[in-house]
Design a protein around this motif. Structure first.
Motif, mmCIF file in Angstrom:
data_model
loop_
_atom_site.group_PDB
_atom_site.id
_atom_site.type_symbol
_atom_site.label_atom_id
_atom_site.label_comp_id
_atom_site.label_asym_id
_atom_site.label_seq_id
_atom_site.Cartn_x
_atom_site.Cartn_y
_atom_site.Cartn_z
ATOM 1 N N SER A 1 -7.842 -3.993 -1.037
ATOM 2 C CA SER A 1 -8.950 -3.102 -0.681
ATOM 3 C C SER A 1 -10.278 -3.850 -0.593
ATOM 4 O O SER A 1 -11.113 -3.572 0.282
ATOM 5 C CB SER A 1 -9.072 -1.969 -1.704
ATOM 6 N N LEU B 1 -5.289 -4.130 9.103
ATOM 7 C CA LEU B 1 -5.696 -2.877 8.467
ATOM 8 C C LEU B 1 -7.124 -2.468 8.818
ATOM 9 O O LEU B 1 -7.446 -1.285 8.836
ATOM 10 C CB LEU B 1 -5.544 -2.991 6.950
ATOM 11 N N CYS C 1 -1.738 -2.556 -3.260
ATOM 12 C CA CYS C 1 -0.970 -2.845 -2.045
ATOM 13 C C CYS C 1 -0.102 -1.674 -1.617
ATOM 14 O O CYS C 1 0.187 -1.506 -0.425
ATOM 15 C CB CYS C 1 -0.085 -4.075 -2.260
ATOM 16 N N LYS D 1 -0.808 1.221 -1.282
ATOM 17 C CA LYS D 1 -1.557 2.173 -0.457
ATOM 18 C C LYS D 1 -1.552 1.784 1.017
ATOM 19 O O LYS D 1 -1.968 2.571 1.865
ATOM 20 C CB LYS D 1 -3.008 2.257 -0.941
ATOM 21 N N TYR D 2 -1.096 0.574 1.312
ATOM 22 C CA TYR D 2 -1.266 0.058 2.663
ATOM 23 C C TYR D 2 0.032 -0.416 3.316
ATOM 24 O O TYR D 2 0.900 -0.993 2.667
ATOM 25 C CB TYR D 2 -2.234 -1.132 2.643
ATOM 26 N N THR D 3 0.115 -0.176 4.618
ATOM 27 C CA THR D 3 1.139 -0.783 5.460
ATOM 28 C C THR D 3 0.577 -0.893 6.874
ATOM 29 O O THR D 3 -0.029 0.059 7.387
ATOM 30 C CB THR D 3 2.449 0.028 5.487
ATOM 31 N N THR E 1 -1.113 1.604 10.809
ATOM 32 C CA THR E 1 -2.310 1.389 11.626
ATOM 33 C C THR E 1 -1.990 0.802 12.999
ATOM 34 O O THR E 1 -2.842 0.788 13.882
ATOM 35 C CB THR E 1 -3.304 0.449 10.912
#
Length: 223
Positions: free
Chosen positions: A76, A111, A147, A149-151, A155
């Motif tokens: 983040s 991202l 991590c 929270k993201y992929t 996006t």
């Protein structure tokens, strides 16, 4: 020109700009534990400059000459750093902004691209999401939880600019299968697979990747 700008938590991050503001700009983001002065970024920077682009290279929070403690660094914060560098570039007068990211910097680029809306994007061996074995050399629970929270798969559909993925077929850190899947999800993407290349490119392999990256940018961005 070296400059320090405020980013996450008021900590200053270091960046270096080179080139005329009338030229398209490439923001270069390094990998985990390295810096803007590591092996990858300088070679990419030189190739982009030779192709007629301006560049800005920066150190993530807790890396290189930037402030912050490395142990506190999470994905983040990396995204916040990238957004702040892009804002700096826009405010400085650069009209066309392209992005390059290596490994961790590649995921940050993927991202943050939907918000920055670059003219073009290049990523080298980028994680699309962090699996357990890829977290072994990170700082533990805080990084792992962030991590989740993201992929980049989520996006990918929002990235409309031309994208180039460069990935070694023998990558022992980030499975090339991630990039092959990502390639299919990006609306306008080219992928170069470097046969037998691992995650840590040699100098010779970096030079080859830099030539491919510069040629791609020159082909999709009007100078």
């Amino acid at each position: 020109m070296k400059k320090f700008i405020k980013s996450y938590g008021g900590k200053k991050i270091c960046l270096v700009t080179e080139g005329n503001k009338a030229k398209p700009l490439v923001i270069l983001a390094h990998g985990w534990t390295t810096s803007k002065n590591g092996r990858t970024v300088p070679q990419m920077r030189d190739a982009f400059k030779k192709a007629g682009f301006a560049t800005v290279c920066f150190d993530f929070y807790g890396h290189g000459e930037s402030e912050g403690k490395f142990k506190d660094m999470i994905l983040s914060i990396g995204i916040r750093n990238m957004l702040d560098v892009a804002k700096f570039a826009r405010n400085a007068g650069y009209k066309k902004i392209c992005m390059f990211g290596s490994s961790f910097g590649g995921m940050v680029s993927l991202l943050s691209a939907p918000k920055i809306m670059p003219t073009a994007l290049i990523v080298k061996a980028p994680p699309s999401f962090y699996i357990k074995c890829m977290l072994a050399n990170k700082e533990g629970k805080k990084f792992s939880e962030d991590c989740r929270k993201y992929t980049a798969y989520k996006t990918a559909g929002k990235i409309k600019c031309p994208v180039l993925i460069i990935h070694g077929t023998k990558d022992d850190v980030v499975p090339i299968s991630q990039s092959r899947k990502l390639f299919k999800m990006l609306p306008n993407c080219k992928m170069i697979e470097l046969k037998g290349v691992t995650h840590d490119f040699t100098d010779v392999q970096n030079v080859r990747a830099a030539k491919d990256a510069a040629a791609f940018l020159a082909g999709v961005v009007r100078i």
